[in-house]
Design a protein around this motif. Structure first.
Motif, short mmCIF file in Angstrom:
data_model
loop_
_atom_site.label_atom_id
_atom_site.label_comp_id
_atom_site.label_asym_id
_atom_site.label_seq_id
_atom_site.Cartn_x
_atom_site.Cartn_y
_atom_site.Cartn_z
N ALA A 1 -30.56 26.46 -27.31
CA ALA A 1 -30.95 25.24 -28.01
C ALA A 1 -31.46 25.60 -29.41
CB ALA A 1 -32.04 24.53 -27.22
N PRO A 2 -31.33 24.68 -30.36
CA PRO A 2 -31.83 24.96 -31.71
C PRO A 2 -33.36 24.99 -31.82
CG PRO A 2 -30.76 22.81 -31.62
CD PRO A 2 -30.52 23.46 -30.31
N LEU A 3 -34.05 24.44 -30.83
CA LEU A 3 -35.50 24.56 -30.81
C LEU A 3 -35.94 25.14 -29.47
CD1 LEU A 3 -38.35 24.13 -31.98
CD2 LEU A 3 -38.27 21.77 -31.15
N MET A 4 -36.58 26.30 -29.53
CA MET A 4 -37.02 26.95 -28.30
C MET A 4 -38.53 27.04 -28.31
SD MET A 4 -34.47 30.20 -28.09
CE MET A 4 -32.69 30.04 -27.98
N ILE A 5 -39.15 26.52 -27.25
CA ILE A 5 -40.60 26.59 -27.15
C ILE A 5 -40.95 27.51 -25.98
CG2 ILE A 5 -42.75 25.27 -26.88
CD1 ILE A 5 -41.02 22.76 -27.66
N PHE A 6 -41.77 28.48 -26.20
CA PHE A 6 -42.19 29.39 -25.13
C PHE A 6 -43.70 29.29 -24.97
CE2 PHE A 6 -38.36 31.19 -27.01
CZ PHE A 6 -37.59 31.47 -25.89
N ASP A 7 -44.12 28.91 -23.76
CA ASP A 7 -45.55 28.72 -23.52
C ASP A 7 -46.13 29.98 -22.86
OD1 ASP A 7 -48.06 27.77 -23.13
OD2 ASP A 7 -47.46 25.94 -22.07
N ILE B 1 -37.76 32.49 -18.89
CA ILE B 1 -37.43 32.73 -20.31
C ILE B 1 -35.91 32.86 -20.47
CG2 ILE B 1 -37.71 34.37 -22.22
CD1 ILE B 1 -40.55 34.91 -20.94
N ALA B 2 -35.26 33.54 -19.49
CA ALA B 2 -33.80 33.70 -19.54
C ALA B 2 -33.09 32.34 -19.52
CB ALA B 2 -33.32 34.57 -18.38
N THR B 3 -33.64 31.37 -18.75
CA THR B 3 -32.98 30.06 -18.71
C THR B 3 -33.04 29.38 -20.08
OG1 THR B 3 -34.97 28.85 -17.99
CG2 THR B 3 -33.51 29.67 -16.25
N VAL B 4 -34.12 29.60 -20.80
CA VAL B 4 -34.22 29.02 -22.14
C VAL B 4 -33.25 29.72 -23.10
CG1 VAL B 4 -35.76 28.68 -24.12
CG2 VAL B 4 -36.54 28.11 -21.83
N ILE C 1 -33.90 20.39 -27.68
CA ILE C 1 -35.23 20.98 -27.51
C ILE C 1 -35.27 21.70 -26.15
CG2 ILE C 1 -37.71 20.50 -27.37
CD1 ILE C 1 -37.16 17.95 -29.06
N SER C 2 -35.80 22.90 -26.14
CA SER C 2 -35.92 23.60 -24.86
C SER C 2 -37.34 24.15 -24.71
CB SER C 2 -34.89 24.73 -24.76
OG SER C 2 -35.10 25.68 -25.79
N TYR C 3 -37.71 24.42 -23.47
CA TYR C 3 -39.11 24.76 -23.19
C TYR C 3 -39.22 25.71 -22.01
CZ TYR C 3 -44.03 23.84 -21.86
OH TYR C 3 -45.36 23.96 -21.54
N ALA C 4 -39.91 26.82 -22.22
CA ALA C 4 -40.16 27.76 -21.11
C ALA C 4 -41.58 27.51 -20.61
CB ALA C 4 -40.01 29.19 -21.57
#
Lengths: 247, 305
Positions: free
Chosen positions: A155-161, A147-150, A82-85
């Motif tokens: 990762a198979p799940l990317m969350i962008f806030d 955003i670039a770090t994400v 899981i990843s998160y911006a």
């Protein structure tokens, strides 16, 4: 597949317990681009942070690819894919943008790989790789690096806030292309919190979150017309104002 | 030099073998090896311990390594080194002291360095301080550095105290002539019951002189740090002092930057900040798969990079 089951998050407020998330259940199939939208203060960011483990829910479960990740900490969830911006990214004195991309990728990156991640968020790589992630970067720049770090995590799940916040028009169009490209490759599930019509337009599915609940969820074609016409995006005090007018 | 001493040398000077160019190794208060070049001479003092380093005018692209290693517990080594850098010469000077203390007595090194840079000379000075060893004896380093810059001369000093130094008092004074430049990058890490004090005085005494001090430190455990950088402007000049510290555990940090303008054309700025590691920094790195401890380590490493 991401399954959110009966998720609740309550905080102690001045007037007793306050429900930020109230029994949220949601299933997001693999490879989809899902946009979460809704009025400010409705619980979108809290929901996203709960998925990443940045917020500990008071009840409910989060199941990622069949694994119950509810008890995992942030590191554990990151390792689970899981990843998160962040909406408001952290700044670091001394850490360089290149260092951060490598930490994200978990490996040493070639110059051209670093360039590629930065180009995808509209930054000219040569100007940025060696720069510190400190206060010398503007809000828009720091946001794009975030955003670039994400992207570098793959990762198979990317969350962008709210990825669009603070980003100029040119970079914004680059960003929508990047989201589209990741989606087209079909290797990751994307959850994007956004109010931007052009980002909402990329969605397979739209989730409308308001007052801590999922008030609508479905394919874009079903949800979008309603969003644009019936004032679902109006502020949370909408109902109150309406009542006052009527009264 | 034995294996342990070479290991210490690697920490302070990044040397794994005898370096190219001029060098002077000092081990436990004695000369342990020296090499001079056509342009750089090193001469032992006759009246007191120490050396004179003489760099001929116009020397380019050469380096001088003058590391000091102490591996004998109870030794108090005092050394006087004078550097004479000729007009227009450009050199790198790598100094530094490492202590490997195996005993219960204090091992102490006081390096007293005086630099004379002639017109237009340029020096990059790198000094690293490091202590280690299984002994209970304290590792003490009290360096005194004095710098005189003639017209257009410049020096960049990178002064780093990595770890293992129980007590240090650093005194640095730099007089900057017209058009000259003094840049000091100080990095300090203390832990446990260690204490560090750094006093700096940069005097910008010629028109067009520039001074920059960037001091970054991390204090962990019960350690104590005190910084007193002072920038004085006596002519049309520019000076900037920046002190930035991360405080952890039960440590104490005092940062007292001072600017002293003695001319209406002096432009002087100081900034100082002390704070803990920001929670959002740790969380960000955890979302990248680092544990909390790894995140903290990376943040400190970057900060002192």
């Amino acid at each position: 597949m991401l399954e959110i089951q009966n998720l609740c998050y309550e905080v102690e407020g001045e007037e007793g317990r306050l429900g930020i998330l109230r029994d949220v259940s949601l299933t997001i199939p693999d490879g989809k681009l899902v946009v979460i939208t809704g009025p400010n203060g409705g619980g979108k960011t809290t929901l996203a942070r709960a998925i990443m483990g940045l917020v500990t829910p008071t009840a409910g479960k989060i199941i990622w690819n069949g694994q119950d990740v509810t008890a995992l900490d942030v590191t554990g969830r990151a390792k689970a894919g899981i990843s998160y911006a962040f909406q408001q990214p952290a700044r670091f004195k001394g850490l360089k943008i290149g260092d951060l991309l490598e930490l994200a990728a978990g490996t040493v990156l070639r110059h051209d790989e670093q360039c590629q991640y930065l180009t995808r968020v509209g930054l000219c790589a040569n100007d940025y790789i060696g720069r510190e992630m400190d206060a010398s970067l503007s809000g828009g720049e720091i946001k794009r690096v975030e955003i670039a770090t994400v992207l570098a995590r793959r990762a198979p799940l990317m969350i962008f806030d709210e990825p669009e916040a603070g980003i100029d028009l040119w970079s914004f169009s680059q960003l929508t292309k990047t989201f589209q490209a990741i989606h087209d490759q079909g290797e990751a599930t994307l959850i994007v919190i956004s109010h931007q019509e052009r980002i909402i337009d990329l969605a397979d599915e739209i989730v409308l979150v308001s007052k801590g609940q999922v008030s609508a969820h479905g394919p874009k074609a079903d949800i979008l017309p309603g969003l644009l016409s019936d004032g679902a995006m109006a502020p949370t005090c909408y109902g109150k104002k309406e009542a006052e007018t009527r009264g | 030099m034995d294996k342990t001493e070479w290991k210490v040398l690697k920490e302070i000077a990044e040397l794994e073998k005898v370096p190219q160019g001029a060098y002077n190794f000092r081990l436990n208060g004695q000369l342990d090896g020296r090499q001079t070049t056509e342009h750089i001479d090193i001469v032992s003092k006759t009246d007191k311990p120490g050396i004179d380093i003489l760099v001929k005018p116009g020397t380019r692209g050469e380096s001088v390594h003058i590391p000091v290693v102490l591996s004998q517990t109870g030794l108090h080594d005092v050394v006087y080194n004078d550097f004479y850098i000729g007009e227009g010469a450009e050199v790198d000077i790598v100094a530094g002291c490492g202590i490997h203390n195996t005993g219960c007595e204090t091992a102490q090194h006081d390096g007293i360095h005086v630099f004379h840079l002639a017109k237009g000379a340029k020096v990059r000075y790198v000094e690293r301080h490091y202590g280690e060893g299984p002994g209970t004896g304290e590792n003490v380093l009290n360096p005194k550095t004095e710098v005189y810059l003639e017209e257009g001369a410049s020096i960049t000093m990178e002064m780093t105290q990595i770890r293992g130094v129980d007590s240090t008092v650093r005194d640095t004074v730099c007089y900057v002539g017209p058009g000259g430049e003094c840049v000091i990058n100080e990095k300090l890490l203390t832990d446990g019951a260690q204490s560090a004090e750094s006093n700096m005085e940069i005097v910008l005494q010629g028109a067009g002189a520039t001074g920059r001090v960037v001091s970054r430190s991390v204090a962990k455990g019960d350690s104590v740090q005190v910084f007193r950088p002072c920038m004085t402007g006596k002519d049309q000049c520019f000076g900037h002092v920046q002190c930035d510290s991360i405080i952890m555990d039960r440590a104490k940090i005092k940062s007292i930057p001072a600017i002293d303008a003695q001319s209406v054309d002096a432009q002087l700025i100081h900034e100082a900040a002390i704070g803990r590691i920001a929670g959002d920094q740790i969380l960000k790195l955890m979302t990248l798969g680092l544990t909390e401890e790894e995140a903290e380590e990376k943040i400190l490493e970057g900060f002192l990079q």
